[in-house]
Scaffold this active site. Structure first.
Site, PDB file in Angstrom:
ATOM      1  N   HIS A  18       0.858  -1.200   0.000  1.00 39.59           N
ATOM      2  CA  HIS A  18       0.000   0.000   0.000  1.00 39.59           C
ATOM      3  C   HIS A  18       0.884   1.238   0.000  1.00 39.59           C
ATOM      4  O   HIS A  18       1.327   1.704   1.046  1.00 39.59           O
ATOM      5  CB  HIS A  18      -0.922  -0.046   1.235  1.00 39.59           C
ATOM      6  N   HIS A  20       1.240   4.897  -2.473  1.00 39.10           N
ATOM      7  CA  HIS A  20       0.849   5.718  -3.631  1.00 39.10           C
ATOM      8  C   HIS A  20       2.096   6.407  -4.172  1.00 39.10           C
ATOM      9  O   HIS A  20       2.718   7.196  -3.444  1.00 39.10           O
ATOM     10  CB  HIS A  20      -0.181   6.773  -3.211  1.00 39.10           C
ATOM     11  N   HIS A 198      -9.548   1.138  -0.831  1.00 43.39           N
ATOM     12  CA  HIS A 198      -9.474   1.802   0.470  1.00 43.39           C
ATOM     13  C   HIS A 198     -10.872   1.742   1.078  1.00 43.39           C
ATOM     14  O   HIS A 198     -11.848   2.148   0.436  1.00 43.39           O
ATOM     15  CB  HIS A 198      -9.073   3.266   0.309  1.00 43.39           C
ATOM     16  N   GLU A 201     -11.108   3.646   6.329  1.00 38.94           N
ATOM     17  CA  GLU A 201     -10.067   4.571   6.816  1.00 38.94           C
ATOM     18  C   GLU A 201     -10.797   5.670   7.597  1.00 38.94           C
ATOM     19  O   GLU A 201     -10.602   5.819   8.795  1.00 38.94           O
ATOM     20  CB  GLU A 201      -9.274   5.146   5.643  1.00 38.94           C
ATOM     21  N   ASP A 279       1.897   4.051   2.799  1.00 43.34           N
ATOM     22  CA  ASP A 279       0.815   4.875   2.231  1.00 43.34           C
ATOM     23  C   ASP A 279       1.357   6.031   1.383  1.00 43.34           C
ATOM     24  O   ASP A 279       1.397   5.930   0.158  1.00 43.34           O
ATOM     25  CB  ASP A 279      -0.122   5.371   3.349  1.00 43.34           C
ATOM     26  N   ASP A 280       1.746   7.131   2.018  1.00 42.48           N
ATOM     27  CA  ASP A 280       2.286   8.307   1.320  1.00 42.48           C
ATOM     28  C   ASP A 280       3.527   8.772   2.086  1.00 42.48           C
ATOM     29  O   ASP A 280       3.477   9.750   2.840  1.00 42.48           O
ATOM     30  CB  ASP A 280       1.230   9.427   1.288  1.00 42.48           C
TER      31      ASP A 280
HETATM   32  N1  HPA Z   1      -6.488   7.573   1.509  1.00 43.72           N
HETATM   33  C1  HPA Z   1      -7.237   7.809   0.448  1.00 43.72           C
HETATM   34  N2  HPA Z   1      -6.741   8.236  -0.702  1.00 43.72           N
HETATM   35  C2  HPA Z   1      -5.432   8.412  -0.797  1.00 43.72           C
HETATM   36  C3  HPA Z   1      -4.601   8.178   0.269  1.00 43.72           C
HETATM   37  C4  HPA Z   1      -5.154   7.733   1.489  1.00 43.72           C
HETATM   38  O1  HPA Z   1      -4.482   7.512   2.521  1.00 43.72           O
HETATM   39  N3  HPA Z   1      -3.338   8.459  -0.167  1.00 43.72           N
HETATM   40  C5  HPA Z   1      -3.418   8.833  -1.446  1.00 43.72           C
HETATM   41  N4  HPA Z   1      -4.692   8.816  -1.847  1.00 43.72           N
HETATM   42 ZN    ZN Z   2      -3.655   4.813   0.658  1.00 42.53          ZN
END
Ligand code: HPA
Ligand code: ZN
Length: 343
Positions: A18, A20, A198, A201, A279-280
């Site tokens: 996971h 991006h 996703h 969250e 994630d990011d």
């Molecule tokens: N959640 C939803 N969309 C996203 C995320 C995330 O953590 N990171 C990049 N796009």
């Molecule tokens: Zn994500």
């Protein structure tokens, strides 16, 4: 003992499931691409940009995420972005990675699908040759856009399906439930693509139910709020659905208030198949090993649990069974060298 467990987490081979690519755009690269492409950024320098990385929720992050990617214009930009992530995660002993990209966010800015995927794919194949890393590529649909836009994007992707392994669903979760995309995901499944989304969250457990029943996902990205529904939690455990959990993201986006309150222990106690991911990483303060550290430093995480997490990252990946066997053997071999430290 935590220091030994930290070292174990660092050393073990692992997969990341996971991440991006656009979220791995570090401020230094963002400024360098801005200069190269004559794009102006609303910040004086990298430090000022980093100061802005304080988010109260997912949407506040997404606003910066979409504006940051405005510097990505050429095939070489997508290459440089992807390569930087691969080199960095290689240092964390990531041996396999399954990365997301958001084509609609670039198409909207006039960047052709081909430009994006050519740059990304060239970096992925270079990493395979030069760093020995394997990969899968996941095209993600933006859930704040209409389903029609996802269908149009899928159409553009058709000539490149040999490079795309799966489909994801990301962006603003609240108000955009998985069922909005039921038809386009059915078409993706019919094309033989793998599915992840996703869910849970920020969105309620019902969104996770929908992702399972209506999108027929093979993994759940995040999934934190599934824990609010005991029946759902039991189903996820029974089906052995992999959860791609992202601790630093959860903290930065205030899905959890404090790392000490992260639901990781509950997820493990309920028998969920948890993996740890970044994630990011450029926005949330760290790559995959930093996410392991965040858990180990704040919660009671045993060496056996760390071993389980990295094994889950392999078995929950979209590698073939033979490839999974090789990766698991590499994990076992490092574990055999390290385990005596804990006895
Ligand atoms: N959640 C939803 N969309 C996203 C995320 C995330 O953590 N990171 C990049 N796009
Ligand atoms: Zn994500």
């Amino acid at each position: 003992m935590p220091s030994l467990t930290l070292a174990l987490a660092d050393r073990l081979p692992k997969a990341e499931l996971h991440m991006h690519l656009e979220g791995s755009l570090e401020p230094e690269l963002m400024f360098s691409l801005a200069r190269r492409n004559n794009v102006s950024l609303p910040y004086e320098n990298e430090d000022e940009l980093r100061q802005a990385y304080q988010f109260n929720n997912l949407q506040e992050f997404l606003n910066l995420y979409y504006s940051g990617m405005s510097v990505l214009l050429t095939e070489q930009d997508f290459y440089d972005l992807t390569w930087a992530y691969l080199e960095r995660s290689h240092q964390d002993n990531v041996i396999h990675t399954e990365v997301f990209f958001d084509p609609q966010a670039h198409l909207e800015r006039g960047v052709a699908f081909e430009t994006q995927i050519d740059g990304i794919f060239r970096a992925l194949t270079d990493a395979q040759e030069n760093l020995g890393m394997s990969f899968r590529l996941i095209m993600s649909f933006l859930r704040h856009l209409p389903e029609e836009s996802a269908f149009e994007t899928l159409e553009l992707a058709l000539p490149y399906l040999d490079r795309i392994d799966g489909i994801g669903l990301d962006s603003s979760e609240m108000g955009h439930p998985p069922e909005k995309f039921e038809r386009v995901f059915k078409q993706c499944r019919d094309l033989g693509l793998r599915i992840t989304a996703h869910a849970g969250e920020e969105g309620p457990p019902d969104y996770v139910w929908q992702a399972i029943n209506q999108l027929e996902i093979q993994r759940i990205d995040h999934g934190n709020r599934a824990l609010e529904d005991a029946k759902l939690t039991a189903l996820i455990a029974d089906k052995e659905l992999t959860l791609t959990v992202c601790p630093l993201s959860n903290k930065r986006l205030r899905v959890v208030d404090d790392m000490k309150q992260h639901p990781f222990p509950e997820m493990m106690a309920k028998g969920l198949k948890v993996t740890i991911n970044s994630d990011d990483p450029a926005y949330f303060g760290g790559y995959v090993n930093d996410n392991f550290h965040a858990l180990i430093n704040n919660l009671d995480v045993s060496p056996e649990q760390v071993l389980m997490l990295v094994k889950n990252s392999i078995t929950g990946s979209w590698l073939s069974d033979v490839e999974k066997g090789h990766a698991l053997a590499r994990i076992e071999s490092v574990w055999e060298q390290e385990r005596h430290a804990f006895s």
